[in-house]
Design an enzyme around this catalytic site. Structure first.
Site, PDB file in Angstrom:
ATOM      1  N   GLN A  93       0.967  -1.169  -0.222  1.00  0.00           N
ATOM      2  CA  GLN A  93      -0.070   0.046  -0.067  1.00  0.00           C
ATOM      3  C   GLN A  93       0.969   1.133   0.048  1.00  0.00           C
ATOM      4  O   GLN A  93       1.613   1.381   0.797  1.00  0.00           O
ATOM      5  CB  GLN A  93      -1.012   0.138   1.209  1.00  0.00           C
TER       6      GLN A  93
ATOM      7  N   TYR B 205      -5.694  10.777   3.944  1.00  0.00           N
ATOM      8  CA  TYR B 205      -4.204  11.207   3.418  1.00  0.00           C
ATOM      9  C   TYR B 205      -4.361  11.947   2.124  1.00  0.00           C
ATOM     10  O   TYR B 205      -5.451  12.457   1.572  1.00  0.00           O
ATOM     11  CB  TYR B 205      -3.362   9.740   3.362  1.00  0.00           C
TER      12      TYR B 205
ATOM     13  N   ARG C  30      -7.566   1.745  -2.630  1.00  0.00           N
ATOM     14  CA  ARG C  30      -8.410   1.924  -1.366  1.00  0.00           C
ATOM     15  C   ARG C  30      -8.944   3.327  -1.456  1.00  0.00           C
ATOM     16  O   ARG C  30      -8.247   4.352  -1.387  1.00  0.00           O
ATOM     17  CB  ARG C  30      -7.631   1.462  -0.076  1.00  0.00           C
TER      18      ARG C  30
ATOM     19  N   GLY D 159      -8.753  -6.699   9.364  1.00  0.00           N
ATOM     20  CA  GLY D 159      -7.488  -5.906  10.159  1.00  0.00           C
ATOM     21  C   GLY D 159      -6.984  -6.395  11.479  1.00  0.00           C
ATOM     22  O   GLY D 159      -6.039  -7.564  11.384  1.00  0.00           O
ATOM     23  N   ARG D 160      -7.448  -6.239  12.409  1.00  0.00           N
ATOM     24  CA  ARG D 160      -7.114  -6.389  13.781  1.00  0.00           C
ATOM     25  C   ARG D 160      -7.136  -8.010  13.785  1.00  0.00           C
ATOM     26  O   ARG D 160      -6.281  -8.541  14.735  1.00  0.00           O
ATOM     27  CB  ARG D 160      -7.877  -5.902  14.813  1.00  0.00           C
TER      28      ARG D 160
END
Length: 365
Positions: free
Chosen positions: A101, A187, A234, A324-325
């Protein structure tokens, strides 16, 4: 629908993923400073998780200016590329696939992280009003307010596009299978998309066509550099992330961007959904509009359960899910889900920064 679809292969651009349980990009802030160089410990972490259909790496800087967090890795120096080569080799040795990424953090940065201590750059000189991470004297992550950015000059923007292009070339050299452009979560690319963070009056601001210009120029540069079947993206086009919203016309703007991406035939569309951050979940009606505009693989990420993923894959509204987690705490997540085994408890205190503890020491079945 039986859960077998989750464990079936999926063609994703130039690769075929062995299953549809992907590892979402997860910032862990364990790179070497100075140099923002990935470590052998990071290689072990990713190798342990190679059973994911696709590993998407932690967000990785395209340039020194792109840095926003102490301990995040880069892919713009020979030392960084050499370190990533060892990581991708380890994943491939376990028959896995890996995307990197790529990000420019824009205004979500701190002057102390910038070359020469300069102000971070952004579409407009508007504070992010959020926090980022520095390191204390013990190397632990500490949260600080982001610095006030300066607006990019028009003549600087081609350099940003070229930094992405060069990072894509570097990713290919480093042995990655795909790249994922980070155009989400407030971002730089998302900052250009959002009318709240982009107050420009030139060809990169105002209309949705202008606000989407930079991200599409980056996509096109990536296609030219490595081919559409190597480029994923993404996006988080609905909801608010890190004080960056998507404006009053978020659905129409989202569908414009997704239609443009669909026309380019890229490897995949990764949708970061707002419900993991307290927002409203997507409706099936919105998902159907997305699917009508993007015919390639769609990855869903957010507040997903196995059941939600199975249902949406069964309806044809997504093709894969990125957890994810759960991947942080379960290096063998695919096997655990397939066997309906208990998941390891997550240790949030070791998510960011530190060493092996809470990183490579989670047990497997």
């Amino acid at each position: 629908m039986s859960s077998e679809k989750l464990y079936s292969p999926l063609k994703v651009g130039a690769i075929t993923a062995a299953n549809r349980i992907f590892m979402a990009p997860l910032t862990r802030l364990r790179s070497i400073e100075p140099g923002d160089i990935p470590t052998p410990l990071m290689a072990e972490y990713y190798r342990q998780r190679a059973s994911a259909g696709l590993i998407i790496s932690e967000a990785t800087q395209i340039s020194a200016q792109a840095k926003g967090y102490a301990g995040a890795p880069g892919i713009h120096s020979p030392e960084q590329i050499a370190a990533w080569k060892k990581i991708t080799a380890g994943v491939h040795a376990e028959n896995g696939h890996m995307a990197v990424q790529l990000w420019h953090t824009g205004r979500i940065s701190h002057a102390s992280l910038q070359p020469g201590g300069q102000a971070p750059v952004a579409p407009s000189a508007l504070s992010a009003g959020t926090r980022t991470s520095l390191r204390d004297e013990n190397g632990q992550a500490i949260r600080v307010e982001t610095s006030m950015p300066r607006a990019l000059e028009l003549e600087e923007i081609p350099g940003i596009v070229n930094d992405f292009r060069q990072a894509i070339a570097n990713a290919r050299e480093a042995g990655f299978d795909l790249v994922e452009l980070h155009s989400a979560h407030g971002y730089l690319l998302h900052q250009f998309l959002s009318p709240s963070s982009n107050h420009r009056t030139d060809q990169y601001g105002g209309s949705v066509e202008n606000r989407a210009r930079l991200v599409l120029e980056v996509v096109d540069a990536g296609i030219e550099e490595w081919g559409a079947d190597r480029i994923g993206i993404r996006v988080s086009p609905i909801g608010t992330f890190q004080n960056t919203d998507n404006g009053p016309n978020e659905e129409a703007d989202a569908l414009y961007l997704i239609e443009q991406l669909g026309k380019r035939g890229i490897a995949y569309l990764h949708m970061s959904e707002p419900d993991w951050a307290g927002g409203e979940p997507y409706t099936d009606a919105f998902r159907e509009k997305v699917r009508a505009r993007f015919h390639g693989p769609i990855i869903g990420a957010g507040a997903y359960t196995v059941e939600k993923a199975e249902t949406l894959i069964g309806k044809g509204l997504i093709d894969a899910v990125a957890f994810g987690r759960d991947w942080i705490a379960n290096p063998d997540l695919v096997a655990r889900l397939q066997r309906k085994a208990e998941l390891n408890p997550q240790r949030a205190e070791s998510f960011y920064g530190g060493g092996a503890e809470g990183y490579t020491d989670y047990p497997t079945l």
